[in-house]
Motif scaffolding. Sequence first.
Motif, PDB file in Angstrom:
ATOM      1  N   GLY A  36       0.595  -1.562   0.084  1.00  0.00           N
ATOM      2  CA  GLY A  36       0.169   0.241  -0.082  1.00  0.00           C
ATOM      3  C   GLY A  36       1.067   1.527   0.135  1.00  0.00           C
ATOM      4  N   SER A  37       1.994   1.339   0.092  1.00  0.00           N
ATOM      5  CA  SER A  37       3.060   2.300  -0.041  1.00  0.00           C
ATOM      6  C   SER A  37       2.994   2.989  -1.307  1.00  0.00           C
ATOM      7  N   LEU A  38       3.225   4.455  -1.120  1.00  0.00           N
ATOM      8  CA  LEU A  38       2.784   4.964  -2.394  1.00  0.00           C
ATOM      9  C   LEU A  38       4.243   6.239  -2.374  1.00  0.00           C
ATOM     10  N   GLY A  39       4.519   6.055  -3.953  1.00  0.00           N
ATOM     11  CA  GLY A  39       5.579   6.885  -4.585  1.00  0.00           C
ATOM     12  C   GLY A  39       5.691   8.127  -4.145  1.00  0.00           C
ATOM     13  N   PHE A  40       6.992   9.145  -3.663  1.00  0.00           N
ATOM     14  CA  PHE A  40       7.138   9.983  -3.595  1.00  0.00           C
ATOM     15  C   PHE A  40       6.771  10.831  -4.292  1.00  0.00           C
ATOM     16  N   ASP A  41       5.811  11.623  -4.066  1.00  0.00           N
ATOM     17  CA  ASP A  41       5.820  13.050  -4.655  1.00  0.00           C
ATOM     18  C   ASP A  41       5.934  14.492  -4.012  1.00  0.00           C
ATOM     19  N   PRO A  42       6.943  15.122  -4.016  1.00  0.00           N
ATOM     20  CA  PRO A  42       6.935  16.220  -3.511  1.00  0.00           C
ATOM     21  C   PRO A  42       5.618  17.408  -2.974  1.00  0.00           C
ATOM     22  N   ARG A  55      13.463  13.843 -10.513  1.00  0.00           N
ATOM     23  CA  ARG A  55      13.392  12.863 -11.190  1.00  0.00           C
ATOM     24  C   ARG A  55      12.806  11.143 -10.852  1.00  0.00           C
ATOM     25  N   ASN A  56      13.611  10.936  -9.951  1.00  0.00           N
ATOM     26  CA  ASN A  56      13.497   8.887  -9.405  1.00  0.00           C
ATOM     27  C   ASN A  56      13.981   9.354  -7.717  1.00  0.00           C
ATOM     28  N   PRO A  57      13.050  10.061  -7.289  1.00  0.00           N
ATOM     29  CA  PRO A  57      13.239   9.600  -5.825  1.00  0.00           C
ATOM     30  C   PRO A  57      13.191   8.987  -5.205  1.00  0.00           C
ATOM     31  N   ASN A  58      13.167   7.656  -5.207  1.00  0.00           N
ATOM     32  CA  ASN A  58      13.462   6.368  -4.436  1.00  0.00           C
ATOM     33  C   ASN A  58      12.708   6.463  -3.062  1.00  0.00           C
ATOM     34  N   MET A  59      11.982   6.842  -2.446  1.00  0.00           N
ATOM     35  CA  MET A  59      11.206   7.026  -1.590  1.00  0.00           C
ATOM     36  C   MET A  59      10.039   6.592  -1.292  1.00  0.00           C
ATOM     37  N   LEU A  60       9.486   6.290  -0.810  1.00  0.00           N
ATOM     38  CA  LEU A  60       8.090   5.387  -0.130  1.00  0.00           C
ATOM     39  C   LEU A  60       7.363   6.375   0.789  1.00  0.00           C
ATOM     40  N   VAL A  61       6.140   6.652   0.243  1.00  0.00           N
ATOM     41  CA  VAL A  61       4.969   7.341   1.648  1.00  0.00           C
ATOM     42  C   VAL A  61       4.909   6.172   1.781  1.00  0.00           C
ATOM     43  N   TRP A  62       4.650   5.281   3.202  1.00  0.00           N
ATOM     44  CA  TRP A  62       4.007   4.039   3.807  1.00  0.00           C
ATOM     45  C   TRP A  62       3.149   5.048   5.608  1.00  0.00           C
ATOM     46  N   GLY A 107       2.357   7.269   6.349  1.00  0.00           N
ATOM     47  CA  GLY A 107       1.891   8.448   6.602  1.00  0.00           C
ATOM     48  C   GLY A 107       3.738   9.372   6.728  1.00  0.00           C
ATOM     49  N   ASP A 108       4.560   8.243   6.645  1.00  0.00           N
ATOM     50  CA  ASP A 108       6.298   8.528   6.936  1.00  0.00           C
ATOM     51  C   ASP A 108       6.869   8.517   5.294  1.00  0.00           C
ATOM     52  N   VAL A 109       8.023   8.737   5.567  1.00  0.00           N
ATOM     53  CA  VAL A 109       8.737   8.341   4.337  1.00  0.00           C
ATOM     54  C   VAL A 109       9.895   7.684   4.912  1.00  0.00           C
ATOM     55  N   TRP A 110       9.663   6.551   3.996  1.00  0.00           N
ATOM     56  CA  TRP A 110      10.625   5.425   3.568  1.00  0.00           C
ATOM     57  C   TRP A 110      11.866   6.071   2.376  1.00  0.00           C
ATOM     58  N   LEU A 111      13.105   5.277   2.963  1.00  0.00           N
ATOM     59  CA  LEU A 111      14.059   5.308   1.628  1.00  0.00           C
ATOM     60  C   LEU A 111      14.146   3.821   1.005  1.00  0.00           C
ATOM     61  N   ILE A 112      14.619   4.042  -0.053  1.00  0.00           N
ATOM     62  CA  ILE A 112      14.700   2.630  -0.278  1.00  0.00           C
ATOM     63  C   ILE A 112      16.108   2.925  -1.943  1.00  0.00           C
ATOM     64  N   ASP A 113      16.101   2.226  -2.307  1.00  0.00           N
ATOM     65  CA  ASP A 113      16.989   1.712  -3.834  1.00  0.00           C
ATOM     66  C   ASP A 113      18.481   2.536  -3.102  1.00  0.00           C
ATOM     67  N   HIS A 114      19.323   1.750  -2.510  1.00  0.00           N
ATOM     68  CA  HIS A 114      20.058   2.219  -2.773  1.00  0.00           C
ATOM     69  C   HIS A 114      21.615   1.615  -3.166  1.00  0.00           C
ATOM     70  N   GLY A 115      21.761   1.250  -4.770  1.00  0.00           N
ATOM     71  CA  GLY A 115      22.715   0.458  -5.108  1.00  0.00           C
ATOM     72  C   GLY A 115      23.354   1.102  -5.792  1.00  0.00           C
ATOM     73  N   ALA A 116      22.884   3.114  -6.251  1.00  0.00           N
ATOM     74  CA  ALA A 116      23.748   3.904  -7.072  1.00  0.00           C
ATOM     75  C   ALA A 116      24.264   4.906  -6.110  1.00  0.00           C
ATOM     76  N   THR A 117      24.741   4.052  -4.793  1.00  0.00           N
ATOM     77  CA  THR A 117      25.997   4.535  -4.449  1.00  0.00           C
ATOM     78  C   THR A 117      27.083   4.629  -3.829  1.00  0.00           C
ATOM     79  N   MET A 118      28.181   4.763  -3.456  1.00  0.00           N
ATOM     80  CA  MET A 118      29.439   4.761  -3.374  1.00  0.00           C
ATOM     81  C   MET A 118      30.438   4.682  -3.871  1.00  0.00           C
TER      82      MET A 118
END
Length: 294
Positions: A103-109, A137-144, A146-157
Amino acid sequence: MLEEVVATRYVTPLREGGSLPGIVEADDLGTYVMKFTGAGQGRKTLVAEVICGELGRRLGLRVPELVSIQLDPVIGLAEPDQEVQELLKASGGLNLGMDYLPGSLGFDPLAYGVDPAEAGRIVWFDALINNVDRSWRNPNMLVWHGDVWLIDHGATMIWHHNWPGVQASAAKPYNASDHVLAPFDPDIASAAAELAPLVTEELLTEVAAEVPDEWLAGEPGFDTTDQLRRAYVEPLLSRAASIHERISLGQPTRTQPSRAPGWLTGHAAPWPHPVRKERDPQAAVARNAEEGGR
Protein backbone atom coordinates in the motif's frame (compact mmCIF):
# COMPACT_ATOMS: atom_id res chain seq x y z
CA MET A 1 25.17 -11.21 8.73
CA LEU A 2 21.70 -10.45 7.43
CA GLU A 3 18.94 -12.82 8.41
CA GLU A 4 18.65 -15.51 5.74
CA VAL A 5 15.34 -16.78 4.36
CA VAL A 6 14.40 -19.04 1.46
CA ALA A 7 12.25 -17.91 -1.46
CA THR A 8 9.18 -20.11 -1.85
CA ARG A 9 7.27 -18.30 -4.61
CA TYR A 10 8.03 -15.70 -7.25
CA VAL A 11 5.01 -13.39 -7.38
CA THR A 12 5.58 -10.68 -9.98
CA PRO A 13 8.30 -8.47 -11.48
CA LEU A 14 8.54 -4.77 -10.68
CA ARG A 15 8.97 -3.13 -14.05
CA GLU A 16 9.76 0.27 -12.54
CA GLY A 17 13.25 -0.85 -11.54
CA GLY A 18 16.01 -0.96 -14.11
CA SER A 19 17.38 -4.19 -12.61
CA LEU A 20 13.95 -5.89 -12.81
CA PRO A 21 13.48 -6.63 -9.10
CA GLY A 22 10.60 -8.92 -8.19
CA ILE A 23 8.18 -9.55 -5.36
CA VAL A 24 8.70 -12.93 -3.72
CA GLU A 25 7.31 -14.85 -0.79
CA ALA A 26 9.66 -16.61 1.64
CA ASP A 27 9.63 -19.41 4.15
CA ASP A 28 9.32 -16.97 7.06
CA LEU A 29 5.88 -16.01 5.64
CA GLY A 30 7.27 -12.60 4.69
CA THR A 31 6.92 -10.83 1.36
CA TYR A 32 10.01 -9.13 -0.06
CA VAL A 33 11.22 -7.10 -2.98
CA MET A 34 14.10 -9.21 -4.25
CA LYS A 35 17.15 -7.82 -6.04
CA PHE A 36 19.09 -10.40 -7.99
CA THR A 37 22.78 -11.25 -8.24
CA GLY A 38 22.20 -12.07 -11.90
CA ALA A 39 20.97 -8.57 -12.78
CA GLY A 40 23.09 -6.43 -15.08
CA GLN A 41 24.35 -4.12 -12.32
CA GLY A 42 26.09 -7.03 -10.59
CA ARG A 43 26.74 -7.90 -6.97
CA LYS A 44 28.25 -4.51 -6.07
CA THR A 45 24.76 -3.07 -6.25
CA LEU A 46 23.70 -5.51 -3.54
CA VAL A 47 26.74 -4.66 -1.44
CA ALA A 48 25.83 -0.98 -1.64
CA GLU A 49 22.22 -1.76 -0.73
CA VAL A 50 23.31 -3.59 2.41
CA ILE A 51 25.95 -1.16 3.65
CA CYS A 52 23.96 1.99 2.98
CA GLY A 53 20.58 0.56 3.92
CA GLU A 54 21.82 -0.85 7.22
CA LEU A 55 23.76 2.32 7.97
CA GLY A 56 20.65 4.40 7.36
CA ARG A 57 18.62 2.18 9.69
CA ARG A 58 21.20 2.52 12.44
CA LEU A 59 21.16 6.30 12.04
CA GLY A 60 17.42 6.35 12.63
CA LEU A 61 16.26 6.75 9.05
CA ARG A 62 13.37 4.65 7.79
CA VAL A 63 14.73 1.92 5.53
CA PRO A 64 12.78 -1.33 5.03
CA GLU A 65 14.32 -4.36 6.72
CA LEU A 66 16.86 -6.21 4.60
CA VAL A 67 17.38 -9.96 4.43
CA SER A 68 19.39 -12.35 2.30
CA ILE A 69 17.24 -14.74 0.28
CA GLN A 70 18.24 -18.16 -0.99
CA LEU A 71 16.81 -18.70 -4.46
CA ASP A 72 16.40 -22.04 -6.21
CA PRO A 73 16.28 -21.25 -9.95
CA VAL A 74 13.61 -23.92 -10.38
CA ILE A 75 11.16 -21.30 -9.13
CA GLY A 76 11.42 -19.61 -12.52
CA LEU A 77 10.40 -22.60 -14.61
CA ALA A 78 6.73 -21.62 -14.61
CA GLU A 79 7.39 -17.93 -15.28
CA PRO A 80 6.00 -17.05 -18.74
CA ASP A 81 8.25 -14.01 -19.26
CA GLN A 82 11.53 -15.19 -20.81
CA GLU A 83 13.47 -12.19 -19.46
CA VAL A 84 12.36 -13.00 -15.92
CA GLN A 85 13.12 -16.70 -16.46
CA GLU A 86 16.67 -15.92 -17.52
CA LEU A 87 17.17 -13.58 -14.56
CA LEU A 88 16.01 -16.22 -12.09
CA LYS A 89 18.19 -18.88 -13.70
CA ALA A 90 21.21 -16.59 -13.45
CA SER A 91 20.56 -15.77 -9.78
CA GLY A 92 20.63 -19.13 -8.03
CA GLY A 93 21.99 -18.83 -4.51
CA LEU A 94 22.01 -15.82 -2.24
CA ASN A 95 20.15 -12.66 -3.25
CA LEU A 96 18.93 -9.54 -1.45
CA GLY A 97 15.44 -8.97 -0.12
CA MET A 98 13.82 -5.77 1.11
CA ASP A 99 10.68 -5.89 3.22
CA TYR A 100 7.68 -5.22 0.97
CA LEU A 101 5.58 -2.25 2.17
CA PRO A 102 2.03 -3.03 1.00
CA GLY A 103 0.00 0.00 0.00
CA SER A 104 2.95 2.37 -0.06
CA LEU A 105 3.02 5.22 -2.56
CA GLY A 106 5.92 6.74 -4.45
CA PHE A 107 7.00 10.03 -2.92
CA ASP A 108 5.57 13.09 -4.71
CA PRO A 109 6.91 16.45 -3.48
CA LEU A 110 3.70 18.18 -4.59
CA ALA A 111 1.56 15.86 -2.49
CA TYR A 112 3.65 15.35 0.61
CA GLY A 113 5.67 17.79 2.68
CA VAL A 114 8.90 17.06 4.54
CA ASP A 115 10.03 19.32 7.35
CA PRO A 116 13.52 20.89 7.19
CA ALA A 117 14.92 18.66 9.95
CA GLU A 118 13.95 15.40 8.24
CA ALA A 119 14.93 16.74 4.82
CA GLY A 120 18.31 17.71 6.27
CA ARG A 121 18.94 14.24 7.68
CA ILE A 122 18.10 12.57 4.38
CA VAL A 123 20.19 14.97 2.26
CA TRP A 124 23.14 14.65 4.66
CA PHE A 125 22.90 10.86 4.57
CA ASP A 126 22.76 10.86 0.78
CA ALA A 127 25.81 13.11 0.70
CA LEU A 128 27.65 10.74 3.04
CA ILE A 129 27.03 7.73 0.81
CA ASN A 130 27.24 9.80 -2.40
CA ASN A 131 23.78 8.77 -3.55
CA VAL A 132 23.33 9.95 -7.14
CA ASP A 133 19.83 8.54 -7.42
CA ARG A 134 17.50 10.45 -5.08
CA SER A 135 16.67 13.18 -7.57
CA TRP A 136 13.33 14.77 -8.33
CA ARG A 137 13.31 12.63 -11.47
CA ASN A 138 13.64 9.40 -9.46
CA PRO A 139 13.05 10.05 -5.74
CA ASN A 140 13.53 6.45 -4.53
CA MET A 141 11.35 7.20 -1.52
CA LEU A 142 8.03 5.72 -0.50
CA VAL A 143 5.27 7.08 1.70
CA TRP A 144 3.89 4.39 3.99
CA HIS A 145 1.53 5.00 6.90
CA GLY A 146 2.22 8.70 6.58
CA ASP A 147 6.02 8.43 6.83
CA VAL A 148 8.84 8.67 4.29
CA TRP A 149 10.86 5.48 3.70
CA LEU A 150 14.15 5.34 1.81
CA ILE A 151 14.72 2.63 -0.80
CA ASP A 152 17.13 1.68 -3.60
CA HIS A 153 20.69 2.46 -2.51
CA GLY A 154 22.42 0.59 -5.30
CA ALA A 155 23.71 3.77 -6.97
CA THR A 156 25.85 4.86 -4.01
CA MET A 157 29.53 4.78 -3.00
CA ILE A 158 30.59 5.01 -6.63
CA TRP A 159 34.20 4.76 -5.49
CA HIS A 160 33.82 0.99 -5.05
CA HIS A 161 33.78 0.67 -8.84
CA ASN A 162 37.37 1.98 -8.93
CA TRP A 163 39.23 1.19 -5.74
CA PRO A 164 42.56 2.75 -6.82
CA GLY A 165 40.81 6.13 -6.97
CA VAL A 166 38.85 5.73 -3.76
CA GLN A 167 40.47 8.58 -1.84
CA ALA A 168 39.99 11.16 -4.56
CA SER A 169 36.45 10.02 -5.27
CA ALA A 170 35.38 9.95 -1.63
CA ALA A 171 36.79 13.44 -1.08
CA LYS A 172 34.55 15.01 -3.71
CA PRO A 173 31.73 17.37 -2.72
CA TYR A 174 28.06 16.47 -3.09
CA ASN A 175 25.86 18.43 -5.46
CA ALA A 176 22.29 18.21 -4.15
CA SER A 177 20.85 20.63 -6.70
CA ASP A 178 18.69 17.89 -8.19
CA HIS A 179 17.81 16.24 -4.89
CA VAL A 180 14.08 15.77 -4.50
CA LEU A 181 14.21 17.40 -1.06
CA ALA A 182 16.24 20.46 -2.11
CA PRO A 183 13.15 22.73 -2.16
CA PHE A 184 12.23 21.79 1.44
CA ASP A 185 14.97 23.93 3.03
CA PRO A 186 16.93 20.96 4.46
CA ASP A 187 18.72 21.78 7.70
CA ILE A 188 22.12 20.31 6.87
CA ALA A 189 23.98 21.82 9.83
CA SER A 190 21.64 20.29 12.41
CA ALA A 191 21.68 16.95 10.62
CA ALA A 192 25.48 16.88 10.63
CA ALA A 193 25.63 17.77 14.33
CA GLU A 194 23.19 14.95 15.11
CA LEU A 195 24.37 12.19 12.79
CA ALA A 196 28.08 12.66 12.11
CA PRO A 197 29.15 11.69 15.67
CA LEU A 198 27.19 8.44 15.29
CA VAL A 199 29.20 7.35 12.25
CA THR A 200 32.04 5.66 14.11
CA GLU A 201 34.53 3.06 12.99
CA GLU A 202 32.72 0.52 15.16
CA LEU A 203 29.35 1.26 13.58
CA LEU A 204 30.70 1.08 10.03
CA THR A 205 32.56 -2.15 10.79
CA GLU A 206 29.32 -3.63 12.12
CA VAL A 207 27.44 -2.55 9.00
CA ALA A 208 30.09 -3.92 6.62
CA ALA A 209 29.95 -7.24 8.46
CA GLU A 210 26.33 -7.62 7.33
CA VAL A 211 27.44 -8.18 3.73
CA PRO A 212 27.62 -11.88 2.80
CA ASP A 213 31.14 -13.12 2.01
CA GLU A 214 30.11 -14.47 -1.39
CA TRP A 215 29.23 -10.97 -2.62
CA LEU A 216 32.71 -9.76 -1.68
CA ALA A 217 34.93 -12.69 -2.63
CA GLY A 218 37.29 -12.36 -5.56
CA GLU A 219 37.45 -8.56 -5.67
CA PRO A 220 40.68 -7.59 -7.51
CA GLY A 221 43.28 -6.01 -5.23
CA PHE A 222 42.04 -7.63 -2.01
CA ASP A 223 43.33 -10.86 -0.52
CA THR A 224 40.46 -11.36 1.92
CA THR A 225 36.88 -10.24 2.35
CA ASP A 226 37.86 -8.59 5.64
CA GLN A 227 40.31 -6.35 3.76
CA LEU A 228 37.53 -5.36 1.40
CA ARG A 229 35.15 -4.64 4.25
CA ARG A 230 37.77 -2.33 5.72
CA ALA A 231 38.00 -0.55 2.38
CA TYR A 232 34.31 0.30 2.67
CA VAL A 233 34.71 1.60 6.21
CA GLU A 234 37.53 4.09 5.61
CA PRO A 235 35.99 6.44 3.00
CA LEU A 236 32.66 6.63 4.84
CA LEU A 237 34.41 7.36 8.13
CA SER A 238 36.49 10.19 6.68
CA ARG A 239 33.56 11.57 4.69
CA ALA A 240 31.24 11.75 7.71
CA ALA A 241 33.41 14.30 9.49
CA SER A 242 33.19 17.09 6.93
CA ILE A 243 30.83 16.30 4.08
CA HIS A 244 28.29 18.82 5.41
CA GLU A 245 30.74 21.58 4.47
CA ARG A 246 30.77 20.38 0.85
CA ILE A 247 27.05 19.95 0.10
CA SER A 248 25.70 22.24 -2.60
CA LEU A 249 21.95 22.67 -2.47
CA GLY A 250 21.82 24.77 -5.61
CA GLN A 251 20.59 27.92 -3.96
CA PRO A 252 19.61 30.04 -6.95
CA THR A 253 21.77 32.93 -8.08
CA ARG A 254 21.65 35.08 -11.18
CA THR A 255 24.12 32.81 -12.93
CA GLN A 256 23.37 29.40 -11.41
CA PRO A 257 19.74 28.62 -10.59
CA SER A 258 19.06 25.25 -9.05
CA ARG A 259 17.80 22.59 -11.41
CA ALA A 260 15.40 21.19 -8.83
CA PRO A 261 11.73 22.04 -9.37
CA GLY A 262 10.48 24.55 -6.83
CA TRP A 263 13.17 27.15 -7.49
CA LEU A 264 13.18 30.20 -9.72
CA THR A 265 16.22 32.26 -10.60
CA GLY A 266 16.85 34.66 -7.74
CA HIS A 267 14.14 33.37 -5.40
CA ALA A 268 12.29 30.27 -4.33
CA ALA A 269 9.28 29.41 -6.42
CA PRO A 270 6.02 29.54 -4.47
CA TRP A 271 4.20 26.29 -3.88
CA PRO A 272 0.59 26.19 -5.06
CA HIS A 273 -0.36 25.75 -1.40
CA PRO A 274 1.51 25.52 1.93
CA VAL A 275 3.45 22.26 2.19
CA ARG A 276 1.73 20.00 4.67
CA LYS A 277 2.76 16.62 5.95
CA GLU A 278 -0.16 14.44 4.99
CA ARG A 279 -1.20 11.39 6.96
CA ASP A 280 -3.27 10.34 3.94
CA PRO A 281 -1.15 10.76 0.78
CA GLN A 282 -4.02 9.74 -1.52
CA ALA A 283 -6.15 12.54 -0.09
CA ALA A 284 -3.26 14.92 -0.73
CA VAL A 285 -3.10 13.93 -4.39
CA ALA A 286 -6.82 14.51 -4.78
CA ARG A 287 -6.62 17.89 -3.02
CA ASN A 288 -3.66 18.99 -5.15
CA ALA A 289 -5.60 18.17 -8.30
CA GLU A 290 -8.56 20.18 -7.04
CA GLU A 291 -6.49 23.17 -6.00
CA GLY A 292 -4.45 23.08 -9.20
CA GLY A 293 -7.62 23.59 -11.22
CA ARG A 294 -8.62 26.76 -9.43
